[in-house]
Each structure stands twice: as structure tokens, then as C-alpha cells.
Scaffold this active site. Structure first.
Site, PDB file in Angstrom:
ATOM      1  CG  ASP A  58      22.056 -21.686   0.070  1.00  0.00           C
ATOM      2  OD1 ASP A  58      23.036 -21.878   0.812  1.00  0.00           O
ATOM      3  OD2 ASP A  58      22.131 -21.644  -1.177  1.00  0.00           O
ATOM      4  CE  LYS A  77      30.037 -20.719  -1.219  1.00  0.00           C
ATOM      5  NZ  LYS A  77      30.742 -20.282  -2.417  1.00  0.00           N
ATOM      6  CD1 TRP A  81      24.976 -18.455  -5.262  1.00  0.00           C
ATOM      7  CD2 TRP A  81      24.762 -20.479  -6.209  1.00  0.00           C
ATOM      8  NE1 TRP A  81      26.172 -18.785  -5.833  1.00  0.00           N
ATOM      9  CE2 TRP A  81      26.077 -20.015  -6.419  1.00  0.00           C
ATOM     10  CE3 TRP A  81      24.400 -21.727  -6.717  1.00  0.00           C
ATOM     11  CZ2 TRP A  81      27.023 -20.756  -7.116  1.00  0.00           C
ATOM     12  CZ3 TRP A  81      25.342 -22.471  -7.420  1.00  0.00           C
ATOM     13  CH2 TRP A  81      26.636 -21.989  -7.602  1.00  0.00           C
TER      14      TRP A  81
HETATM   15  C1  LIG Z   1      24.738 -19.396  -1.705  1.00  0.00           C
HETATM   16  C2  LIG Z   1      25.224 -20.634  -2.418  1.00  0.00           C
HETATM   17  N1  LIG Z   1      24.426 -21.716  -2.465  1.00  0.00           N
HETATM   18  C3  LIG Z   1      24.805 -22.834  -3.092  1.00  0.00           C
HETATM   19  C4  LIG Z   1      26.032 -22.938  -3.716  1.00  0.00           C
HETATM   20  C5  LIG Z   1      26.399 -24.191  -4.453  1.00  0.00           C
HETATM   21  O1  LIG Z   1      27.326 -24.954  -3.757  1.00  0.00           O
HETATM   22  P1  LIG Z   1      28.021 -26.217  -4.424  1.00  0.00           P
HETATM   23  O2  LIG Z   1      28.984 -25.712  -5.447  1.00  0.00           O
HETATM   24  O3  LIG Z   1      28.670 -26.919  -3.283  1.00  0.00           O
HETATM   25  O4  LIG Z   1      26.938 -27.040  -5.051  1.00  0.00           O
HETATM   26  C6  LIG Z   1      26.907 -21.840  -3.669  1.00  0.00           C
HETATM   27  C7  LIG Z   1      28.229 -21.938  -4.312  1.00  0.00           C
HETATM   28  O5  LIG Z   1      29.023 -21.039  -4.344  1.00  0.00           O
HETATM   29  C8  LIG Z   1      26.489 -20.660  -3.008  1.00  0.00           C
HETATM   30  O6  LIG Z   1      27.276 -19.579  -2.959  1.00  0.00           O
END
Ligand SMILES: Cc1ncc(COP(=O)(O)O)c(C=O)c1O
Length: 357
Positions: A170, A194, A102
Site C-alpha cells: 500500500d 495525496k 492502515w
Molecule cells: C496508507 C493509506 N492506506 C489507505 C488509505 C485509505 O484510503 P481511502 O480513504 O481512499 O479508502 C489511506 C487514507 O488516508 C492511507 O493513508
């Protein structure tokens, strides 16, 4: 209908009470004669939802009115775009700590808008540990970005060292899961599916002083300034998703963060204790201070044993334990809504499997 024991990383299981309220609101929201998916996004009912949710975020994070609380479209990845679009310009550099997939995606998104540099990485360790905290940052660093919990590899920052530049996090997979000093951040964001509800919505919390730093012209829908000015209703808001987040915030508030953290620690301890003493299963993250309380990743001794345990789990109504496609093995996500009993049931099955393997 029997509910599965759902350990998916996201969309993740929601508490029964929250689902119940969502179902009620979907047929008739607060006796308005309209479903929550039908009420107007500029009407009084939605204004109340927005105001209560904002107040709860500030309360649960211990933040003052100096922070703007925004509900935005597009989940986590949209924040990967909006952060650099708004804050990276004027020849400055964005510094990113690369602790997993991520973070890597966040960096790739930032590079569409300016110079983004990796200041520390645990890629060479296959992300099975946290990177070192950077001791030096480039001149003219616009912000330092971290991912507080690495959903795919199961690492988590427990202590956040000091920084001299704006810190942006994040927190998609560990927001409101523990007591935490949210003041440390100039901004943080989280995709909702989540600990905060359903997919497609993101929470973004931005210190007002950051808004003064924005110089690039940004389309209103992607602009933190405009979203703050228009109370997250630049266009038709995701009323249903934001209502789900409000229900989750109320649920967290009723339990209290201290109790939530206590239970999250217990759940993680059940699994890590098992993994540390197992002959069949092996934790992905060996170093205890680096381990996540939200996503517990592990492998089995052979691919055959992994397949056998997966089949056994499915037969026992357990779902969502396969590792991410980039990591393999198993990943058990134990977000706030997952009960200690659910984790104990999974652990019993792992013990049982180990005895016969
Ligand atoms: C730490 C983290 N950041 C970003 C995301 C991306 O989120 P999205 O699928 O809503 O774009 C995730 C998805 O699991 C994640 O675990």
C-alpha cells in the site's frame, strides 16, 4: 481568493497548475464542447487519457509492460478488499506487517476472505517506529503485505529487505515521492487523494504473473483479471478522477522524481530539525531512520500549548495540521505538491510560538 496553506493528509493540496487545468477541463474539455465530467468513458478522449496515464506510471516507476496499470474505484479501502479477494485462496495465508492503522484495516479486510496473519507489528510501541522485518513467514504464504508510509503515525520504510514471496504494498501516501525500486513488488496500489489527485480513485499496478495465480471467482468489477482485460473500464469509469491523476503524473514528470525527492527531503529536514531542537514540540517518531518524509507527526508539551498553537496556525491561514483522531497532537503532511516555502512559513510560526510559550 486567498489559498490556505493546506497540510491535510488527504484530500491533500493539489498544485495550482493542476487545479487550473482541472477547472478549464470542467468547463470545456479540449474544445469538445463537453466538460470532463460529461465525456464518454468509452470514447476516444478518455482512451487517450488512459493510455497516457498508463505510460506515465510505467515511465515514472521504471516498469515494463509486464505490469498492468489499472485505475480502479473505491480508493484505498477497496484495494484492502480486492487484494485478498483476488490473491488469497486455496487454503493459503496472507502475511501482513502491522505498522499502523492502515495496515490494521488492510488485515481486517483480508480476514473476510481467508487466513491473514500478522507477522510483525509495532503496535506495542504505539506505532512510533517500524516493526522488525519478519524473518519467517507461514508455510504457503500467498503474499506479504506492507504499508510503505504510515500516514497516521509518520513512519516510512526507506529500505525494503528481500522477500521470497510476492510482495504487495500500500503506497497510498508516498507513491512517486522518491526514487524507489518498484520492481521489488508483485503489486502496489495507492489511493489517489495525496500524491495522485482526487479521492475515490485508486491506482493498482499488478505484475502479470500475479494474474495467473488468481483462482477464486471474483465479480468483474473487483477482478484484476477483468479490469486488465477491459482496460479499467468494466463499468462507467471515474473519468474526472483519472484525468486529475493524469495531470498530477504530468506535473511529476515535468519536475522529475529526483528533484521531487530532493525537495521532499528538504521539507522534512526543516521540520525534523526544528522538532529535534525544540523545548515545546516533540517528534512522535524519535528514531531517525524510521521517519516519514511525507507525514511529520508531533506533540506539544501540554494540551494547552497544543490548543494555543492550533489557534495561532488557523489565524495565520494554516490548515490541516491536527493529528489523526486516533493519534492526537499534530500531523503535517508534506506531499509532493507542498512547497518548501509553505513548510518554511509553518516552521517560522512554530519558532515564533516557541519564543513566546
Ligand atoms: C496508507 C493509506 N492506506 C489507505 C488509505 C485509505 O484510503 P481511502 O480513504 O481512499 O479508502 C489511506 C487514507 O488516508 C492511507 O493513508
Amino acid at each position: 481568493m486567498e489559498r490556505k496553506l493546506n497540510f491535510n493528509a488527504g484530500p491533500a493540496e493539489l498544485p495550482g497548475e493542476v487545479l487550473h487545468e482541472l477547472v478549464k477541463a470542467t468547463s470545456n474539455y479540449k474544445r469538445t464542447g463537453m466538460s470532463i465530467v460529461e465525456i464518454p468513458h468509452r470514447g476516444p478522449e478518455f482512451s487517450e487519457i488512459l493510455e497516457e496515464s498508463k505510460a506515465l506510471v510505467r515511465k515514472l516507476c521504471g516498469l515494463s509492460e509486464q505490469y498492468e496499470v489499472l485505475w480502479l474505484h473505491g480508493g484505498g479501502r477497496m484495494q484492502f478488499c480486492m487484494v485478498p479477494m483476488n490473491f488469497l485462496s486455496n487454503g493459503k495465508t496472507a502475511a501482513y506487517i502491522d505498522s499502523g492503522q492502515w495496515s490494521k484495516e488492510a488485515i481486517e479486510h483480508a480476514r473476510y476472505y481467508g487466513a491473514a496473519t500478522i507477522v510483525s507489528s509495532s503496535k506495542d510501541d504505539r506505532y512510533d517506529r517500524l516493526p522488525d522485518w519478519p524473518t519467517e513467514l507461514p508455510d504457503e504464504t500467498a503474499y506479504l503485505h506492507i504499508t510503505t508510509n504510515n500516514t497516521i503515525y509518520g513512519t516510512q520504510w526507506h529500505d525494503i529487505p528481500a522477500t521470497t514471496v510476492p510482495l504487495i504494498a500500500d503506497m497510498s501516501s508516498d507513491i512517486l515521492s522518491r526514487e524507489h525500486n518498484y520492481h521489488r513488488y508483485s503489486m502496489f496500489y495507492a489511493t489517489a487523494q495525496k500524491n495522485l489527485g482526487v479521492a475515490g480513485v485508486a491506482l493498482a499496478v499488478v505484475h502479470k504473473s500475479m494474474l495467473d495465480k488468481i483462482v477464486r471467482p471474483v465479480p468483474p468489477i473487483m477482478s484484476y483479471i477483468e479490469q486488465a482485460r477491459q482496460n479499467s473500464v468494466v463499468n462507467t469509469a471515474n473519468v474526472h478522477g483519472i484525468y486529475a491523476a493524469l495531470l498530477m503524473l504530468r506535473w511529476i514528470n515535468e519536475r522529475g522524481i529526483v528533484n521531487i525527492e530532493r525537495d521532499n527531503r528538504k521539507k522534512a529536514a526543516i521540520l525534523y530539525d526544528l522538532l529535534d531542537n525544540s523545548r515545546v514540540f516533540k517528534p512522535y517518531v524519535a528514531d531517525k531512520p524510521h521517519r516519514s518524509m511525507m507525514n511529520v507527526c508531533f506533540t506539544a508539551a501540554t494540551p494547552e500549548l497544543e490548543q494555543q498553537f492550533m489557534t495561532l496556525a488557523e489565524r495565520n491561514n494554516i490548515t490541516g495540521i491536527a493529528g489523526h483522531r486516533t493519534a492526537g497532537g499534530f500531523r503535517v503532511s508534506i506531499y509532493n505538491a507542498i512547497t518548501i516555502d509553505a513548510v518554511a512559513t509553518l516552521a517560522d510560526l512554530m519558532h515564533q510560538f516557541e519564543r513566546t510559550a
